[in-house]
Design a protein around this motif. Structure first.
Motif, PDB file in Angstrom:
ATOM      1  N   ASP A 103       0.845  -1.213   0.000  1.00 25.73           N
ATOM      2  CA  ASP A 103       0.000   0.000   0.000  1.00 25.73           C
ATOM      3  C   ASP A 103       0.871   1.251   0.000  1.00 25.73           C
ATOM      4  OD1 ASP A 103      -2.057  -1.780   0.267  1.00 25.73           O
ATOM      5  OD2 ASP A 103      -2.434  -1.375   2.395  1.00 25.73           O
ATOM      6  N   LEU A 104       1.975   1.188   0.758  1.00 30.87           N
ATOM      7  CA  LEU A 104       2.882   2.335   0.807  1.00 30.87           C
ATOM      8  C   LEU A 104       3.550   2.533  -0.559  1.00 30.87           C
ATOM      9  CD1 LEU A 104       4.515   1.721   4.319  1.00 30.87           C
ATOM     10  CD2 LEU A 104       2.887   3.510   3.729  1.00 30.87           C
ATOM     11  N   VAL A 116       2.989   7.636   4.760  1.00 28.97           N
ATOM     12  CA  VAL A 116       3.050   7.247   6.166  1.00 28.97           C
ATOM     13  C   VAL A 116       1.975   6.215   6.452  1.00 28.97           C
ATOM     14  CG1 VAL A 116       2.847   8.087   8.546  1.00 28.97           C
ATOM     15  CG2 VAL A 116       3.836   9.566   6.781  1.00 28.97           C
ATOM     16  N   ALA A 117       2.346   5.090   7.058  1.00 30.64           N
ATOM     17  CA  ALA A 117       1.344   4.146   7.531  1.00 30.64           C
ATOM     18  C   ALA A 117       0.807   4.725   8.832  1.00 30.64           C
ATOM     19  CB  ALA A 117       1.972   2.777   7.756  1.00 30.64           C
ATOM     20  N   PHE A 162       6.869   3.902   7.525  1.00 33.01           N
ATOM     21  CA  PHE A 162       6.643   4.851   6.440  1.00 33.01           C
ATOM     22  C   PHE A 162       7.612   4.589   5.296  1.00 33.01           C
ATOM     23  CE2 PHE A 162      10.382   7.460   7.418  1.00 33.01           C
ATOM     24  CZ  PHE A 162      10.601   7.123   8.746  1.00 33.01           C
ATOM     25  N   MET A 163       7.385   5.290   4.217  1.00 33.15           N
ATOM     26  CA  MET A 163       8.202   5.096   3.019  1.00 33.15           C
ATOM     27  C   MET A 163       8.445   6.470   2.395  1.00 33.15           C
ATOM     28  SD  MET A 163       7.241   2.520  -0.096  1.00 33.15           S
ATOM     29  CE  MET A 163       7.312   1.036   0.868  1.00 33.15           C
ATOM     30  N   PHE A 164       9.584   6.629   1.750  1.00 32.52           N
ATOM     31  CA  PHE A 164       9.851   7.924   1.110  1.00 32.52           C
ATOM     32  C   PHE A 164      10.821   7.768  -0.053  1.00 32.52           C
ATOM     33  CE2 PHE A 164      14.035   8.436   3.127  1.00 32.52           C
ATOM     34  CZ  PHE A 164      13.903   7.601   4.240  1.00 32.52           C
ATOM     35  N   LYS A 165      10.759   8.740  -0.958  1.00 30.34           N
ATOM     36  CA  LYS A 165      11.733   8.761  -2.042  1.00 30.34           C
ATOM     37  C   LYS A 165      13.046   9.221  -1.435  1.00 30.34           C
ATOM     38  CE  LYS A 165       8.437   9.620  -5.707  1.00 30.34           C
ATOM     39  NZ  LYS A 165       7.487  10.668  -6.120  1.00 30.34           N
TER      40      LYS A 165
END
Ligand code: GDD
Ligand code: MN
Length: 371
Positions: A103-104, A116-117, A162-165
């Protein structure tokens, strides 16, 4: 094909969780390019050794730091070992369900710079939390929202999932204390779009939580450090200085009006004197509110300026309202301290001024000069 996602997982004594974690990630991420970067702080339960042994079957690297320096700094160290253009951060204890990772990724593919989860949006939650823990969590978020304006766009800035570029942090000098790496990235990173994806923070089945009072103190230190590094502390000092200038304007104008401009000094009961004296006070107060407003608009909050006279007047109205309520708060606190609690008035009044200043600052920061 999609880009590689590097998943940084800080570990400290998570031996009993990581096999299941790695397997569930492998299942959830079938068809995706990913790698796992474990950053272990020299666990004494064999976590790092076990992770090493999983390397044959899974895309894993393991970094071991000899001294335990904490969760957030482990993530920062992990960053330099990632090869992907997209970075994810999650806990090792399965409280962050691996099944949420796709999903992230989807949110990032759809254009988010940070995904952000989140426990605190529709569809998210916390499993088995006591009321106390919920309140502490909400209180901590409230504090971040209050003191670090850039975190307000996220409902759950305390999430560790969370995940980010990677570009978001390429030129950022990350220096987090404690547990809250996302807070650091939201304040120091460079990004445009943040999205939240709901998830349920589930109960820990194996091993123990490392969260203790130390992390809570670290959290406060971290907020303070971010306020210092991002100019929010300087902003507060500017606001207080402007407030001080308002006192000079207020007092000075009263003096001019009653000594040189024909207004009757207060306490003089000649016909019309009381009205005239109070009018002088009212004019002085309102003038100081306007000068404070202009100074705050062009000095304290210069970076949040807007164009147009109408917008400016709207802000002046908000500021006026907040300051008048601040005045009432000051009177209330001063009375409470002296009459109810028996404080000496010259001690009570500065305390009341500080409380009212905090009120004025926070409300105006939140509302009048909202970002
Ligand atoms: N390398 C390293 N060093 N890892 C650590 C350390 C440390 O000093 N302390 C904790 N960890 C690892 C744990 O092994 C686990 O994988 C993860 O960090 C989270 O630690 P927990 O002890 O399970 O934290 P928690 O469940 O109380 O807190 C979590 O919940 C928060 C939301 O309330 C953390 O995930 C936070 O990131 C999250 O925001
Ligand atoms: Mn946990």
């Amino acid at each position: 094909m999609n880009k590689t996602t590097s998943i940084i997982i800080p570990t400290y004594n998570e031996h009993d969780n990581i096999t299941a974690l790695v397997q569930r990630l492998a299942e959830a991420l079938t068809g995706y390019n990913y790698e796992i970067v474990f950053v272990d702080d020299n666990s004494n339960d064999g976590t790092a050794e076990l992770a090493e042994s999983l390397k044959d079957e899974h895309p894993i690297s393991v970094i071991v730091r000899k001294d335990k320096r904490g969760l957030a700094s482990a993530v920062v160290d992990g960053l330099s070992h990632t090869s992907g253009g997209i970075v994810a951060v999650m806990d090792a204890d399965l409280q962050h369900p691996p099944e949420v990772v796709p999903d992230l990724i989807k949110a990032i593919e759809e254009g988010a710079d940070i995904a952000v989860a989140s426990r605190y949006i529709e569809g998210g939650g916390c499993q088995g939390w006591s009321l106390t823990r919920k309140l502490i969590s909400r209180g901590a978020i409230f504090l971040a929202h209050l003191l670090l304006p850039a975190t307000r766009q996220v409902n759950d800035p305390m999430s560790g999932f969370f995940m980010f570029k990677k570009d978001v942090v390429t030129n950022a000098r990350l220096n987090p204390a404690g547990f809250k790496i996302l807070l650091e990235i939201l304040m120091i990173g460079k990004f445009r779009n943040v999205t939240e994806v709901p998830f349920t923070f589930v109960t820990r089945e194996k091993g123990e939580s490392k969260l203790n009072a130390r992390q809570q103190v670290d959290y406060l230190k971290h907020i303070y450090s971010l306020m210092r590094r991002t100019g929010e502390l300087v902003r507060f000092i500017k606001f207080a200085l402007v407030g001080g200038s308002g006192i000079v304007v207020n007092y000075g104008l009263y003096w001019i009006l009653t000594r040189f401009a024909g207004f009757t000094p207060l306490g003089n009961t000649v016909t019309g004197g009381i009205i005239s004296g109070n009018l002088a006070i009212a004019i002085s107060i309102e003038t100081s509110i306007v000068t404070n407003f202009l100074l705050n608009n062009y000095f304290t909050f210069a970076d949040r300026n807007i164009r147009g006279i109408k917008a400016l007047l709207g802000r002046l109205f908000n500021f006026n309202l907040i300051c008048l309520i601040g005045g009432l708060i000051q009177i209330g606190v001063a009375n409470l301290l002296t009459i109810t609690l028996g404080f000496y008035d010259l001690i009570a009044i500065p305390i009341a001024i500080i409380v009212a200043t905090m009120w004025n600052y926070l409300l105006n920061n939140f509302w009048t000069w909202r970002q």
